[in-house]
Design an enzyme around this catalytic site. Structure first.
Site, PDB file in Angstrom:
ATOM      1  N   GLU A 162       0.797  -1.238   0.000  1.00 18.67           N
ATOM      2  CA  GLU A 162       0.000   0.000   0.000  1.00 18.67           C
ATOM      3  C   GLU A 162       0.827   1.285   0.000  1.00 18.67           C
ATOM      4  OE1 GLU A 162      -2.708  -0.241   3.308  1.00 18.67           O
ATOM      5  OE2 GLU A 162      -3.995  -1.654   2.258  1.00 18.67           O
ATOM      6  N   GLU A 337      -5.877  -8.332   0.798  1.00 15.02           N
ATOM      7  CA  GLU A 337      -6.501  -7.984   2.078  1.00 15.02           C
ATOM      8  C   GLU A 337      -7.948  -7.578   1.829  1.00 15.02           C
ATOM      9  OE1 GLU A 337      -4.555  -4.981   4.513  1.00 15.02           O
ATOM     10  OE2 GLU A 337      -2.586  -5.751   3.930  1.00 15.02           O
TER      11      GLU A 337
END
Ligand code: BGC
Length: 450
Positions: A162, A337
């Site tokens: 991320e 995720e």
């Protein structure tokens, strides 16, 4: 007899994700450790501390993951353990990771390994962390070492977790280390992270032909705060580019676009074998004329279903739309995720079922989703939120380190084992999800049985 069933492709990977600092405990040599010592940084004054004590007992939780029917696990390596001082490698730390990765393999849990998941060794942070372009060669030196030492146990590598979230939280919002609030700094950090990804991608392939290397990208489903406002629509479009698209364009087409830059970056061209998609929520963006910085902050649709502490809106359809969109990049996809903070576990069964239904729907339409990693296997240290946000399929009592499998954990286990979702399962765990799972949004879920 025909009965609706959402069956997933053969060989689909089912698992959960964790990250070193959030579960290992005893990480006292990274920038987060220092951050946690500063008053007011972490909710309730929490510190990662012992976390889930994985450095000593990860295998007990690997057993649980296996018993819960999972066949893969995503974890991260803690750079600060492996290289505690510049150029000094800790053999015992490598040995412990070897043991953990071999332990996953013995349990038939395919390891997926992230090389950078938000934490830096203190000595790297002191040299400016990702603000400093010199961190890129330092990172690749560490990656080289990690791949040489552990590559025989790992096929699936994630370079950076991320990058946008990291730049945003640490350099724009300032709630993660190093606590800066500067748009140009955030952009600079994002550039460096992407460049580091490109270097790592080439390097890993040079060292390990069989490797599959991806970038893990948090994707927000972006919409305008006030759909009737032209300005908000334009702004949401810009934020979608900034938040979601620019990084993806960089690692596929090999070029930076403003405000990231203006140049071609050949090393970034076609630098992912797969895309890791982290999906949590829909985000609304609107222009705040009085406080310009506010325009950069995502807002939640308060009319929707909101999870604990207003973490996010439960909006499964957003995942489908994102998957349809990223299909255009032409790479295999892992949902690296997806999860919800839900201490009572009354929302999680619904959350999981409805998101999986949207993934199933995308797969039917040809989107190459290869696996799903729920965040997370167990409650863990949720960064600036400390221990109050509970993301686990397994509940953890941090005072005693005892574990209790939540209902959602048992439900997920049944899905992993069956590689499918049946109406009977939905009826038992979350009948309120029946319409969303087998209804209008997800048509033609038909499989012959009996
Ligand atoms: C991060 C995780 C985090 C999770 C839940 C993701 O942004 O990769 O480290 O715990 O979201 O907030």
């Amino acid at each position: 007899m025909y009965q609706p069933v959402l069956s997933f492709p053969e060989g689909f990977l089912w698992g959960t994700a964790t990250a070193s600092h959030q579960v290992e405990g005893g990480n006292t040599n990274n920038d987060w450790y220092l951050w946690e010592q500063q008053p007011g940084r972490i909710c309730n004054g929490d510190r990662a501390g012992t976390a889930c004590d994985w450095w000593n007992r990860a295998e007990e939780d690997f057993d649980r993951a296996r018993e819960l029917g999972q066949n893969t696990h995503r974890l991260s390596l803690e750079w600060s353990r492996l290289e505690p001082r510049p150029g000094e490698w800790d053999a015992a730390a490598f040995a412990r990771y070897r043991q953990m990765l071999a332990g996953l393999r013995q349990r038939h849990l395919e390891p997926m390994v992230t090389l950078f998941h938000f934490t830096l060794p203190i000595w790297v942070a002191q040299r400016g962390g990702w603000m400093n372009p010199e961190t890129i060669p330092l990172f690749t030196r560490y990656v080289e070492r990690a791949v040489r030492e552990l590559g025989d146990l790992v096929t699936l590598w994630c370079t950076i977790n991320e990058p946008v979230v990291y730049a945003y939280q640490g350099y724009l919002r300032g709630i993660w280390p190093p606590g800066r609030q500067s748009f140009p700094d955030a952009i600079r950090v994002l550039r460096h992270l992407l460049l580091a990804h490109g270097e790592a991608y080439r390097l890993i392939h040079a060292l390990q032909g069989s490797a599959q290397v991806g970038l893990v990208k948090n994707m927000l489903y972006v919409e305008p705060l006030r759909p009737a406002s032209w300005l908000d629509r334009k702004w949401a479009g810009f934020m979608n580019r900034l938040y979601n698209e620019l990084s993806l364009i960089a690692v596929t087409e090999g070029r930076f676009l403003p405000p990231l830059g203006m140049e071609r970056v050949p090393k970034l061209m076609d630098s992912i074998d797969f895309l890791g998609v982290n999906y949590y929520t829909r985000a609304l963006f609107g222009v705040d004329k009085r406080q310009w910085m506010n325009s950069l902050n995502p807002r939640l649709n308060t009319a929707g279903v909101i999870s604990d502490y207003e973490y996010g809106e439960v909006f499964p359809e957003g995942l489908y739309r994102i998957l349809k969109h990223v299909q255009g990049y032409g790479k295999p996809i892992y949902i690296t995720e997806n999860g919800v903070p839900d201490a009572d576990d009354d929302l999680r069964p619904y959350f999981i079922l409805t998101h999986l239904a949207q993934i199933w729907r995308a797969i039917q339409e040809g989107v190459p989703v290869r696996g799903y990693y729920h965040w997370s296997l167990l409650d863990n240290f949720e960064w600036s939120e400390g221990y109050r946000m509970r993301f686990g399929l397994i509940e953890v009592d941090f005072a005693t380190q005892s574990r209790r499998v939540r209902r959602s954990g048992r439900m997920f286990a049944e899905i992993c084992q069956a590689n499918a979702i049946t109406p009977e399962l939905v009826e038992r765990y979350a009948p309120e999800a029946m319409e969303a799972v087998f209804g209008a949004g997800v048509p033609s879920a038909v499989k012959e049985v009996g």
